[in-house]
Enzyme design. Structure first.
Site, PDB file in Angstrom:
ATOM      1  N   HIS A 182      -0.418   3.759  -2.363  1.00 46.40           N
ATOM      2  CA  HIS A 182      -1.546   2.831  -2.468  1.00 46.40           C
ATOM      3  C   HIS A 182      -2.807   3.637  -2.188  1.00 46.40           C
ATOM      4  CE1 HIS A 182       1.597  -0.361  -1.329  1.00 46.40           C
ATOM      5  NE2 HIS A 182       1.335  -0.485  -2.616  1.00 46.40           N
TER       6      HIS A 182
ATOM      7  N   GLU B 233      -4.944   3.644   1.223  1.00 42.06           N
ATOM      8  CA  GLU B 233      -4.296   3.851   2.517  1.00 42.06           C
ATOM      9  C   GLU B 233      -4.487   5.305   2.933  1.00 42.06           C
ATOM     10  OE1 GLU B 233      -1.079   0.268   1.689  1.00 42.06           O
ATOM     11  OE2 GLU B 233      -0.340   2.310   1.914  1.00 42.06           O
TER      12      GLU B 233
ATOM     13  N   HIS C  54       2.356   4.898   4.684  1.00 42.38           N
ATOM     14  CA  HIS C  54       1.410   3.868   4.250  1.00 42.38           C
ATOM     15  C   HIS C  54       0.580   3.394   5.440  1.00 42.38           C
ATOM     16  CE1 HIS C  54       3.244   2.816   0.217  1.00 42.38           C
ATOM     17  NE2 HIS C  54       4.181   3.571   0.749  1.00 42.38           N
TER      18      HIS C  54
ATOM     19  N   GLU D 257       4.545   2.292   8.058  1.00 37.43           N
ATOM     20  CA  GLU D 257       3.280   1.571   8.086  1.00 37.43           C
ATOM     21  C   GLU D 257       2.567   1.997   9.366  1.00 37.43           C
ATOM     22  OE1 GLU D 257       2.166  -0.261   5.689  1.00 37.43           O
ATOM     23  OE2 GLU D 257       3.933  -0.756   4.501  1.00 37.43           O
TER      24      GLU D 257
END
Length: 350
Positions: A71, A74, A167, A230
């Site tokens: 992404h 990010e 991410h 994450e």
């Protein structure tokens, strides 16, 4: 001996691989390879794709794919990877394994957006063929091939293939740094859980069905121990406090160096997916506050979503929601529901 031209390319590319990539630079035909200060050999393979081989290779050597920027907005893990490349190039970070560094959605990174047409992390395992006009489709295909080619030369010994896909989350979380492990049908790995504990990951989400993420693809197609990390919240380039991600950064460096980190780190808590919210139409409603954090718990009989005749009501004593997002396109996931399974999960690790 490294030529002066090759050395100059090495310095400009490897000292700031992120800036080099964002600038759209591509090395000349004779400038795609070089040697790092520690004797490791690097090869530029594609836009944002760099392979580094250690100075010496033994039987059963580990192969690690480290990716970020699937992404484009990010940014923190992208910056971490760029710093890692610089430190390996300068001999400041040890490398005893094969390494493939991938900056994922480079065009979205340049545009400072998550993606341009389609979420790249929903287009793997061949799903890119369903959206041939998407600007993300060719990149998904290229990243699949990069992984296949890299792992084709990897050892088949247990634990020799790893993929760490980094991410940052859109929203806050009850567990600021957490991981997702793909469903493969095989038991989950104790080595991965221990590594996640070293990385200061406090929670792990366990998928129960196959998906179309990059880590699902490498686990299924390449036999990799794969995880999606994450690591905090989305922020612009240059606005990240990278010290907050020191645990993951150090754990990745230990993995690449072949050294043991903290052996007394707490194992993460485990949460297993029990259902998902799917947006069926533009009438879809999430009956939550817009800023509800990931892993927020809800009690039995709470109505969480509706879409025409569809309703989702909490069935267990407690369910937690992860990745709630009512703005996705119809047909896509608008949230995951998980329940805690720490005790059973840790007991079943191999």
């Amino acid at each position: 001996m490294t030529s002066s031209a090759e050395h100059g390319m090495q310095v400009s590319m490897l000292d700031d691989f992120l800036a080099y990539t964002l600038a759209g630079k591509r090395p000349g035909a004779l400038e795609t390879q070089g040697t790092c200060a520690n004797g490791a050999r690097w090869s530029w393979l594609d836009d944002g794709v760099l392979q580094i081989e250690p100075a010496s290779r033994g039987k059963g050597i580990r192969s690690v794919l480290a990716s970020a920027g699937v992404h484009g907005d990010e940014t923190a893990p992208i910056e971490l990877l760029s710093h890692l490349v610089r430190d390996i190039a300068r001999g400041r970070a040890a490398l005893t394994c094969r390494l493939l560094v991938i900056l994922g959605n480079v065009d979205a990174m340049r545009d400072a957006c998550r993606y341009r047409d389609d979420d790249l992390n929903r287009l793997f395992s061949g799903r890119h063929t369903q959206v041939p006009q998407s600007r993300e489709a060719p990149r998904a295909a290229a990243l699949e091939q990069a992984a296949i080619h890299f792992f084709a030369a990897a050892s088949d010994e247990p634990g020799a293939r790893w993929h760490i896909d980094m991410h940052t989350a859109i929203r806050a979380s009850a567990f600021e740094q957490f991981a997702l492990l793909p469903h493969t049908g095989r038991p989950f790995s104790r080595a991965m859980f221990e590594w996640l504990g070293e990385a200061h990951i406090s929670a792990v989400l366990l998928h129960t069905t196959k998906g179309n993420t990059y880590s699902h693809f490498t686990a299924q197609a390449c036999g990799a121990e794969a995880c999606t990390l994450e690591l905090g919240k989305v922020r612009p380039f240059g606005r990240n406090d990278l010290a907050r991600f020191a645990g993951a950064d150090e754990a990745l460096r230990h993995l690449l160096a072949g050294t043991n980190g903290s052996v007394h780190s707490a194992m993460p808590r485990a949460f297993t997916v029990i259902d998902q919210l799917t947006k069926q139409s533009e009438a879809f409603e999430l009956l939550l506050a817009a800023d509800v954090p990931n892993f927020t718990p809800f009690v039995k009989d709470t109505l969480l979503a509706r879409d025409g005749d569809y309703r989702y009501t909490v069935r267990h004593d407690e369910e937690r929601i992860v990745f709630p997002n009512a703005t996705v396109k119809p047909g896509l996931r608008a949230g995951l529901l998980v329940v805690e399974t720490t005790q059973d999960t840790l007991a079943g690790l191999v």
